[in-house]
Design an enzyme around this catalytic site. Sequence first.
Site, PDB file in Angstrom:
ATOM      1  N   THR A 133       6.129  -8.884  17.362  1.00 49.13           N
ATOM      2  CA  THR A 133       5.389  -9.640  16.123  1.00 49.13           C
ATOM      3  C   THR A 133       4.322 -10.226  16.636  1.00 49.13           C
ATOM      4  O   THR A 133       4.204 -10.724  17.725  1.00 49.13           O
ATOM      5  CB  THR A 133       6.309 -10.456  15.491  1.00 49.13           C
ATOM      6  OG1 THR A 133       5.882 -11.507  14.457  1.00 49.13           O
ATOM      7  CG2 THR A 133       7.172 -11.443  16.478  1.00 49.13           C
ATOM      8  N   ASP A 134       3.455 -10.286  15.552  1.00 47.51           N
ATOM      9  CA  ASP A 134       2.359 -11.020  15.987  1.00 47.51           C
ATOM     10  C   ASP A 134       2.389 -12.800  15.985  1.00 47.51           C
ATOM     11  O   ASP A 134       1.475 -13.229  16.606  1.00 47.51           O
ATOM     12  CB  ASP A 134       1.079 -10.981  14.553  1.00 47.51           C
ATOM     13  CG  ASP A 134       1.660 -11.542  13.604  1.00 47.51           C
ATOM     14  OD1 ASP A 134       2.948 -11.780  13.088  1.00 47.51           O
ATOM     15  OD2 ASP A 134       0.838 -11.624  12.535  1.00 47.51           O
ATOM     16  N   GLU A 135       3.665 -13.134  15.666  1.00 41.49           N
ATOM     17  CA  GLU A 135       4.093 -14.430  15.890  1.00 41.49           C
ATOM     18  C   GLU A 135       4.128 -14.879  17.204  1.00 41.49           C
ATOM     19  O   GLU A 135       4.251 -16.172  17.516  1.00 41.49           O
ATOM     20  CB  GLU A 135       5.373 -14.955  14.930  1.00 41.49           C
ATOM     21  CG  GLU A 135       5.072 -14.507  13.393  1.00 41.49           C
ATOM     22  CD  GLU A 135       5.903 -14.929  12.571  1.00 41.49           C
ATOM     23  OE1 GLU A 135       6.792 -15.850  12.775  1.00 41.49           O
ATOM     24  OE2 GLU A 135       6.236 -14.234  11.576  1.00 41.49           O
ATOM     25  N   TYR A 157      12.618 -18.385  16.486  1.00 37.25           N
ATOM     26  CA  TYR A 157      12.292 -17.124  16.340  1.00 37.25           C
ATOM     27  C   TYR A 157      11.443 -16.429  17.341  1.00 37.25           C
ATOM     28  O   TYR A 157      11.389 -15.463  17.889  1.00 37.25           O
ATOM     29  CB  TYR A 157      12.206 -16.954  14.907  1.00 37.25           C
ATOM     30  CG  TYR A 157      11.579 -15.436  14.485  1.00 37.25           C
ATOM     31  CD1 TYR A 157      12.201 -14.359  14.600  1.00 37.25           C
ATOM     32  CD2 TYR A 157      10.280 -15.127  14.105  1.00 37.25           C
ATOM     33  CE1 TYR A 157      11.861 -12.976  14.592  1.00 37.25           C
ATOM     34  CE2 TYR A 157       9.645 -13.876  13.850  1.00 37.25           C
ATOM     35  CZ  TYR A 157      10.452 -12.595  14.177  1.00 37.25           C
ATOM     36  OH  TYR A 157      10.058 -11.771  13.819  1.00 37.25           O
ATOM     37  N   LYS A 161      11.607 -13.883  20.145  1.00 39.08           N
ATOM     38  CA  LYS A 161      10.840 -12.570  20.192  1.00 39.08           C
ATOM     39  C   LYS A 161       9.816 -12.476  21.578  1.00 39.08           C
ATOM     40  O   LYS A 161       9.685 -11.288  22.256  1.00 39.08           O
ATOM     41  CB  LYS A 161       9.817 -12.570  19.043  1.00 39.08           C
ATOM     42  CG  LYS A 161      10.859 -12.143  17.865  1.00 39.08           C
ATOM     43  CD  LYS A 161      11.426 -10.967  17.807  1.00 39.08           C
ATOM     44  CE  LYS A 161      10.687  -9.724  17.610  1.00 39.08           C
ATOM     45  NZ  LYS A 161      11.716  -8.266  17.586  1.00 39.08           N
TER      46      LYS A 161
END
Length: 350
Positions: A133-135, A157, A161
């Site tokens: 994810t970009d997160e 979260y 990731k």
Amino acid sequence: MSSSKTVLVTGGAGFIGSNYCRYVLKNHPDYRVVALDALTYAGNLSTMADMQNNPETAPRFKFYPGKIQDETVVNGIIKAEKIDFIVNFAAESHNDRSILDPGSFIQTDVYGVFTLLDAVRRHGVERMCHISTDEVYGTIDDGQFTESSPIEPNTPYSASKAGGELQVRAHRITYGTPTVITRCGNNFGPFQYPEKLIPFFVSRLIDYKKVPLYGSGQQVRDWVYVMDHCSGIDHVLHYGVTGEAYNIGSDCEKPNIDITHRLLKLLDRPESLIKQIGDPRGGAHDKRYSIDASKLKSIGWKPAYNFEEALESTVRWYLDNQSWWRDITATSDYQQFVASFYGKYLGEDL
Ligand code: NAD
Ligand code: TYD
């Protein structure tokens, strides 16, 4: 395209995983899809029913219940089904739940990824595409994240990731495991569990319930229609350079308040249904995500969907498929989560 392949899609009963199964069945008529999913609160058999019940896709689609961190299950499926590719979507995926219960995120998003990598190595699986994810980049005030931006996650979260991704990197470097990684922005589309911003707000607005907008509503997300994410993943799976990571984005940054106004307009609901609340994420609420997808575009991918049209068709899908999401919002898990997370903010508007 290429010769027949069998793809193991982990997390295939969830939002993006199920849409990717649909994408493969439609775009690779000679491929088989094997879905593995633990059927957590976020995974539902009803999400795969269309593929299982359609006589055109059913013979090429198979589902196994199970966890990605269960090595017996994973190794058994790879052997029995002669898996060529693994695309790993399985994850605990909601930031707000990660604030309440961070431990389960590490189990799936880190240890589960290790289990898959280990199985890829043992069985000589041709390629594993890990969906990140970009997160993992954290938040950015100006400019865009590229694949070489630092990994600086801010929530349990996104940190889990990032931990999964680092396992992928280490296995690639240490054992030569054939991997690629994708990092996409916020997705929207059919079959998204109604806890994320768009489906949570749409399902509540349909029932004239108030929607809790965190803080100022000025946080910016870089939105991607789920089928563009799926085509990007498929492109990386087939054409990405082994060992590389690819951003997937469609240059569509919007503040949350803007998304909320669009949903009110599409559903013809009054502004008074917005309830601006304190920020439940506090300092962990990333202000802005912005993705530079030029690396993936340079190897031939481009997004195909217009944001306004895709948002409208997504809202239409939630209006037309109310039994899918009402079965979810009626569960005790869903109601307990909404009550425990939003109770103190929404009060009588819960
Ligand atoms: P989701 O929560 O809708 O689906 C996750 C699926 O994984 C569910 O079906 C769940 O049952 C399954 N699962 C959870 N733990 C499991 C385990 N231990 N073993 C097997 N299955 C398990 O999530 P989503 O939005 O579809 O996200 C899919 C992937 O894409 C995630 O890895 C997420 O980090 C990533 N991603 C999501 C977004 C987004 O906007 N939703 C954006 C970028 C990346
Ligand atoms: P979300 O859909 O949970 O995705 P992510 O945390 O991965 O970005 O949230 C998107 C944005 O919407 C985020 O800035 C938080 C905000 N938000 C609200 O304002 N209210 C809500 O009820 C939810 C679920 C999210």
